[in-house]
Scaffold this motif. Structure first.
Motif, PDB file in Angstrom:
ATOM      1  N   PRO A  77      10.806   2.210 -12.219  1.00 44.62           N
ATOM      2  CA  PRO A  77      11.081   1.080 -11.357  1.00 44.62           C
ATOM      3  C   PRO A  77      12.147   1.227 -10.523  1.00 44.62           C
ATOM      4  O   PRO A  77      12.169   1.107  -9.037  1.00 44.62           O
ATOM      5  N   SER A  78      13.462   1.659 -11.006  1.00 38.68           N
ATOM      6  CA  SER A  78      14.581   1.855 -10.423  1.00 38.68           C
ATOM      7  C   SER A  78      14.697   2.797  -9.433  1.00 38.68           C
ATOM      8  O   SER A  78      15.362   2.746  -8.339  1.00 38.68           O
ATOM      9  N   SER A  79      14.261   3.997  -9.877  1.00 39.19           N
ATOM     10  CA  SER A  79      14.193   5.310  -8.977  1.00 39.19           C
ATOM     11  C   SER A  79      13.213   5.148  -7.889  1.00 39.19           C
ATOM     12  O   SER A  79      13.282   5.683  -6.744  1.00 39.19           O
ATOM     13  N   LEU A  80      12.172   4.403  -8.068  1.00 35.84           N
ATOM     14  CA  LEU A  80      10.914   4.215  -7.210  1.00 35.84           C
ATOM     15  C   LEU A  80      11.711   3.422  -6.015  1.00 35.84           C
ATOM     16  O   LEU A  80      11.761   3.726  -4.991  1.00 35.84           O
ATOM     17  N   ALA A  81      12.599   2.461  -6.588  1.00 33.06           N
ATOM     18  CA  ALA A  81      13.445   1.465  -5.465  1.00 33.06           C
ATOM     19  C   ALA A  81      14.292   2.153  -4.469  1.00 33.06           C
ATOM     20  O   ALA A  81      14.334   2.240  -3.257  1.00 33.06           O
ATOM     21  N   LEU A 100      15.651  -3.351  -6.152  1.00 34.66           N
ATOM     22  CA  LEU A 100      14.381  -3.190  -7.340  1.00 34.66           C
ATOM     23  C   LEU A 100      13.782  -4.725  -6.983  1.00 34.66           C
ATOM     24  O   LEU A 100      12.444  -4.692  -7.497  1.00 34.66           O
ATOM     25  N   ARG A 101      14.226  -5.704  -6.682  1.00 31.68           N
ATOM     26  CA  ARG A 101      13.670  -7.025  -6.355  1.00 31.68           C
ATOM     27  C   ARG A 101      12.664  -6.965  -5.230  1.00 31.68           C
ATOM     28  O   ARG A 101      11.440  -7.452  -5.595  1.00 31.68           O
ATOM     29  N   GLN A 114       0.775  -1.207  -0.006  1.00 31.73           N
ATOM     30  CA  GLN A 114       0.096   0.038  -0.204  1.00 31.73           C
ATOM     31  C   GLN A 114       0.852   1.124   0.000  1.00 31.73           C
ATOM     32  O   GLN A 114       0.480   2.136  -0.726  1.00 31.73           O
ATOM     33  N   ALA A 115       1.847   1.310   0.747  1.00 32.51           N
ATOM     34  CA  ALA A 115       2.838   2.413   0.830  1.00 32.51           C
ATOM     35  C   ALA A 115       3.415   2.553  -0.543  1.00 32.51           C
ATOM     36  O   ALA A 115       3.598   3.839  -0.976  1.00 32.51           O
ATOM     37  N   ALA A 116       3.982   1.623  -1.122  1.00 27.70           N
ATOM     38  CA  ALA A 116       4.604   1.748  -2.605  1.00 27.70           C
ATOM     39  C   ALA A 116       3.477   2.293  -3.482  1.00 27.70           C
ATOM     40  O   ALA A 116       3.817   3.141  -4.283  1.00 27.70           O
ATOM     41  N   VAL A 117       2.329   1.950  -3.510  1.00 27.47           N
ATOM     42  CA  VAL A 117       1.100   2.429  -4.195  1.00 27.47           C
ATOM     43  C   VAL A 117       0.956   3.940  -4.017  1.00 27.47           C
ATOM     44  O   VAL A 117       0.766   4.684  -4.993  1.00 27.47           O
ATOM     45  N   ALA A 118       0.972   3.957  -2.952  1.00 27.23           N
ATOM     46  CA  ALA A 118       0.831   5.775  -2.458  1.00 27.23           C
ATOM     47  C   ALA A 118       1.757   6.408  -2.686  1.00 27.23           C
ATOM     48  O   ALA A 118       1.486   7.451  -3.277  1.00 27.23           O
TER      49      ALA A 118
END
Length: 314
Positions: free
Chosen positions: A226-230, A237-238, A209-213
């Motif tokens: 995806p990489s910068s989100l990580a 990234l995994r 939920q935190a990642a989605v938010a």
């Protein structure tokens, strides 16, 4: 201000007479945080500034001021029926929270959670700046409500996610809708609760939920991948891929679908009818108009121009 139940307000005591500033600060802080007493180091000409974001019971306050001590006395804790929590996140300077049984100190990279059901004192020196996240008691599992100040590490793991989300909520205050603010703040509250929990096995759904938010809050940033989100989450990234899978998606799809939903809302907004499709595409985080057009058609079965024409017709 964006939305019908989402407010952003600003207060700066330097805008009133020097003799009126302490009273203005007392009234303002008590309105946001309930029963507190104040000890000003230098009452004459006191300076303080806040930016308040609020929707219903959810609130984020950024503040900075001259040196001061706030006291939450036992009588106020018993009588004003405020059963919420305050999580204080320093940006500069040091915050000191004291109780009869001891003192905790926290600076940038950390946070401290206190319950308004307990007596405590909060003090800081001149120029300290911090956020205060107000969380209703109903959003915290009863077993982990901190009856004494609890220090959190925000430098890695879930703590780093908390820091990133708080920063983004504040930075995007003028662009957020009521729904955005409530969803991200509620996710932030749940994540804070999990930071205090002892059982790590319960944390996985909250991380998803935190990642989605966080994606929802940062999707307009064209550098979000995806990489910068990580990196922003402080994960590998995994880990991000696993968390996205728990939410039934992938990191790329999570970002793309959020950007498309934002773009569709902007195309449907009558106030933005003067904006070109290219402007909306770039404002929604897409690097090129052709990529945006293709993704939009795949998602909605029509082109952005057709979607806008249909919206105008309605």
């Amino acid at each position: 201000m964006v939305g019908t139940d989402y407010e952003v307000s600003h207060l700066d005591t330097s805008e009133v007479e020097a003799s009126d500033r302490p009273d203005l600060w007392r009234e303002h802080v008590r309105f946001n945080h309930g029963g507190l007493d104040f000890v000003f180091e230098r009452p004459s000409g006191f300076w303080g500034e806040t930016v308040v974001q609020r929707s219903g019971e959810l609130q984020l306050v950024e503040f900075s001021s001259d040196a001061i001590t706030y006291e939450r006395r036992a009588r106020a804790a018993r009588t004003d029926d405020d059963r919420s929590l305050r999580v204080l996140v320093p940006r500069t300077g040091e915050l000191r929270v004291t109780r009869p049984d001891g003192e905790v100190r926290v600076g940038p990279g950390g946070a401290v959670a206190v319950s308004m059901t307990s007596a405590f004192a909060l003090s800081h020196g001149a120029g300290a700046r911090a956020w205060v996240v107000s969380v209703p008691e109903s959003m915290w599992p009863r077993a982990i409500i901190p009856r004494e100040p609890r220090v959190l590490d925000l430098r890695s793991g879930m703590g780093a996610v908390v820091a990133s989300m708080t920063t983004q909520l504040s930075a995007e205050r003028r662009q957020l809708s009521e729904t955005d603010f409530r969803e991200v703040t509620a996710a932030l509250a749940r994540l804070l609760a999990q930071c205090l929990a002892d059982d790590a096995t319960e944390r996985w759904p909250e991380l998803a939920q935190a990642a989605v938010a966080l994606v929802r809050a940062q999707s307009d940033d064209p550098t979000l991948t995806p990489s910068s989100l990580a990196r922003r989450l402080g994960w590998s990234l995994r880990q991000v891929q696993s968390v996205a899978q728990a939410a039934g998606t992938t990191p790329s799809e999570m970002i793309r679908s959020t950007r498309l939903a934002r773009a569709r809302a902007r195309l449907d907004d009558p106030a933005g009818v003067h904006r070109s499709v290219a402007d909306i595409a770039h404002a929604s985080g897409f690097g090129s108009v052709s990529t945006f057009n293709g993704a939009f058609r795949d998602a909605y079965g029509l082109s952005p121009r057709e979607a806008r024409a249909g919206s105008v017709g309605r």
